[in-house]
Design an enzyme around this catalytic site. Structure first.
Site, short mmCIF file in Angstrom:
data_model
loop_
_atom_site.label_atom_id
_atom_site.label_comp_id
_atom_site.label_asym_id
_atom_site.label_seq_id
_atom_site.Cartn_x
_atom_site.Cartn_y
_atom_site.Cartn_z
CE1 TYR A 127 -2.58 3.28 2.67
CE2 TYR A 127 -3.49 2.82 0.55
CZ TYR A 127 -3.43 3.61 1.48
OH TYR A 127 -4.11 4.75 1.62
CG ASP A 136 5.70 3.09 1.29
OD1 ASP A 136 4.78 3.03 0.67
OD2 ASP A 136 5.90 3.67 2.28
CE LYS A 188 1.53 4.33 8.77
NZ LYS A 188 0.68 3.11 8.99
C1 LIG Z 1 3.50 1.65 3.61
C2 LIG Z 1 2.64 2.71 3.53
C3 LIG Z 1 1.43 2.96 4.56
O1 LIG Z 1 1.28 2.12 5.39
C4 LIG Z 1 0.73 4.14 4.23
C5 LIG Z 1 -0.57 4.24 5.07
N1 LIG Z 1 -1.09 3.01 5.82
C6 LIG Z 1 -2.12 2.89 6.25
C7 LIG Z 1 -3.25 3.87 6.02
C8 LIG Z 1 -4.33 3.78 6.87
C9 LIG Z 1 -5.34 4.96 6.87
O2 LIG Z 1 -5.55 5.55 5.71
O3 LIG Z 1 -6.27 4.98 7.65
C10 LIG Z 1 -4.45 3.00 7.95
C11 LIG Z 1 -3.72 1.57 7.67
O4 LIG Z 1 -4.25 0.93 6.71
C12 LIG Z 1 -2.49 1.65 7.07
O5 LIG Z 1 -1.51 1.46 7.91
C13 LIG Z 1 0.97 5.07 3.24
C14 LIG Z 1 -0.03 6.19 2.87
O6 LIG Z 1 0.46 7.13 4.07
P1 LIG Z 1 -0.64 8.05 4.36
O7 LIG Z 1 -1.87 7.38 4.83
O8 LIG Z 1 -0.11 9.22 5.47
O9 LIG Z 1 -1.24 8.79 3.20
C15 LIG Z 1 2.08 4.73 2.57
N2 LIG Z 1 2.64 3.56 2.56
C1 LIG Z 2 -6.13 1.44 2.17
C2 LIG Z 2 -5.91 0.28 1.20
N1 LIG Z 2 -6.20 0.47 0.11
C3 LIG Z 2 -6.00 -0.67 -0.91
C4 LIG Z 2 -5.46 -2.17 -0.36
C5 LIG Z 2 -5.52 -2.99 -1.20
O1 LIG Z 2 -6.56 -3.38 -1.31
P1 LIG Z 2 -6.93 -4.88 -1.92
O2 LIG Z 2 -7.46 -5.67 -0.67
O3 LIG Z 2 -7.72 -5.02 -2.76
O4 LIG Z 2 -5.66 -5.58 -2.32
C6 LIG Z 2 -5.25 -2.01 0.96
C7 LIG Z 2 -4.67 -3.23 1.54
O5 LIG Z 2 -4.58 -3.41 2.70
C8 LIG Z 2 -5.43 -0.89 1.86
O6 LIG Z 2 -4.95 -0.82 3.10
#
Ligand SMILES: CC1=C(O)/C(=C\N=C2/C=C(C(=O)O)C[C@@H](O)[C@@H]2O)C(COP(=O)(O)O)=CN1
Ligand SMILES: Cc1ncc(COP(=O)(O)O)c(C=O)c1O
Length: 427
Positions: free
Chosen positions: A150, A244, A272
């Site tokens: 992601y 990432d 994070k």
């Molecule tokens: C590896 C990685 C991530 O884990 C990521 C964000 N993670 C999460 C976003 C969540 C949310 O939008 O509520 C919660 C979790 O699914 C995830 O840890 C993002 C996006 O960061 P952001 O949410 O700050 O735009 C980029 N790379």
């Molecule tokens: C916010 C978000 N978008 C997209 C995906 C990918 O979705 P899918 O379950 O279709 O692989 C994930 C997977 O964890 C996710 O956390």
């Protein structure tokens, strides 16, 4: 002064509060991930250390921890005091601030592959900019990513795990199908698929983008030699390797996954832990890679990017990370203890859990006795039972557990006991 936010009338129950929320906040949440699979919503009143308190006054041991930023626990005074003080000194002038250098120097000191960087507000923003920078540096457009990874919700990076050939499919309604035209996707740790993509498209690739430890589809470490393969193939093809490290940065090692596995990318994206829970991200690399931005030829912007409160958060969080020589040894030991207690809980209940861990990030998923595969419905029922007993983790098995220095072994014993009791009752 008229009523402060703490005067807001506390609703009687989580459900009442959530129903009221949904009246004015679409879906009751400001991120779909907070509503995906939630059986019994929690509405938070406060959080401190390893615990979250809901509006009913229930206190739960939290191993989701806001999805990973709080490596020292919620409301760590060593971080929050600096952020609060910065608000009192002005947190957004739209001008460079003396804190910017301190924050950036700490990132550059701790992360092997970063000499220079830009700050952003979120991982999504930083990843969009990192991919655009890779396209400027190479003059190419194609980006290779991996299924289940992601990289935020931008138009070209939010995709499903499934693909048509190497073409990923848009994840969300309303996305432009053509947005996927410049990205390919293969399976994580799939050596043959990666080699085939480089054979066919190597000269067109601007970048290969990955979570060096997959942590958004459960935790899946890189297979031995896989990151080295990506490094070798990108270098020979003239493409950039982009890590990432939004989750793994300052989490799986002081210098992130690139330190843990000894593979240095061309660009690194961080968030994070870097900000200790304050919204801040960064992307950076060697000075040469950042030159298009240093010379203002490439474009990156954002009113709040690198704001003074965010810089205070980064400087405080990373100064603390830097000051604790035993931090990652302790987190590794805590993770190993948690993993062993979870396995004991499963054995006690005669149930099978899929447990995968790298350092202090660990995925725990209930599996079907019949198929051995992860059972999302059963996992949700398990989560509901644990939540009712005072332990919170995310209902979606993709979402890992994040430990912190605020979690004690006694907390983890309680988590294991609750898990065992809940496993015994959940079909
Ligand atoms: C590896 C990685 C991530 O884990 C990521 C964000 N993670 C999460 C976003 C969540 C949310 O939008 O509520 C919660 C979790 O699914 C995830 O840890 C993002 C996006 O960061 P952001 O949410 O700050 O735009 C980029 N790379
Ligand atoms: C916010 C978000 N978008 C997209 C995906 C990918 O979705 P899918 O379950 O279709 O692989 C994930 C997977 O964890 C996710 O956390």
């Amino acid at each position: 002064m008229t009523g402060t936010i703490s005067d807001v009338q506390a609703p009687q129950s989580n459900k009442t509060a959530y129903d009221g929320l949904r009246d004015v906040v679409a879906g009751g949440v400001s991120s779909n991930m907070r509503a995906r699979g939630v059986a019994a919503p929690i509405v938070v009143d406060s959080a401190r250390g390893a615990r979250v308190r809901d509006v009913e006054g229930n206190e739960l041991i939290d191993v989701n921890m806001g999805y990973g930023p709080h490596i020292f626990g919620y409301a760590d005074p060593d971080v929050t005091e600096h952020i609060a003080a910065q608000f009192g000194r002005g947190h957004l002038t739209g001008l460079p601030h003396r804190l910017d250098r301190r924050a950036a120097e700490l990132v550059a000191e701790l992360v092997p592959g970063v000499e220079q960087l830009r700050f952003a507000n979120s991982g999504t923003e930083a990843l969009m900019s990192a991919v655009r920078l890779a396209r400027v540096l190479t003059g190419r457009t194609l980006v290779l990513t991996f299924g289940g990874h992601y990289h935020g919700w931008s138009e070209t990076l939010l995709r499903t795990r499934e693909c048509d050939g190497y073409r990923p499919r848009p994840l969300a309604p309303g996305m432009i199908p053509e947005a996927m035209a410049h990205t390919l996707q293969v399976g994580w740790n799939d050596v043959a698929a990666v080699e085939a993509v480089f054979e066919e498209h190597g000269g067109d690739l601007a970048a290969v983008l990955c979570e060096p430890v997959l942590a958004n589809a459960g935790v899946v470490a890189p297979a031995p030699g896989f990151l080295e393969l990506l490094r070798r193939l990108t270098r020979s093809a003239g493409a950039l390797l982009v890590f990432d490290e939004v989750i793994t940065g300052f989490r799986v090692a002081r210098g992130g996954a690139q330190e843990r596995y000894g593979v240095e990318p061309d660009l690194t994206v961080l968030s994070k832990v870097m900000g200790g829970g304050f919204p801040v991200a960064a992307f950076g690399g060697p000075r040469d890679a950042m030159k298009p931005l240093a010379q203002l030829e490439a474009f990156h912007a954002g009113v709040y990017a690198g704001n003074h409160a965010a810089m205070a958060a980064v400087a405080a969080s990373l100064a603390k990370v830097r000051s604790l020589p035993a931090l990652y040894t302790e987190l590794e030991a805590l993770g190993a203890y948690a993993e062993s207690r979870v396995h004991e809980a499963a054995a006690a209940a005669q149930r099978t859990l899929q447990v995968r861990r790298v350092g202090s990030v660990m995925s725990v998923a209930l599996t079907s006795p019949a198929t051995g595969a992860v059972d999302p419905g059963g996992h949700r029922r398990l989560q509901t039972a644990c939540q009712a007993r005072g332990v919170y983790f995310h209902p979606i098995p993709d979402e890992p557990w994040f430990l912190s220095t605020a979690h004690t072994r006694a907390d983890l014993d309680t988590v294991a006991e609750v898990l065992a009791e809940s496993l015994a009752e959940v079909a």
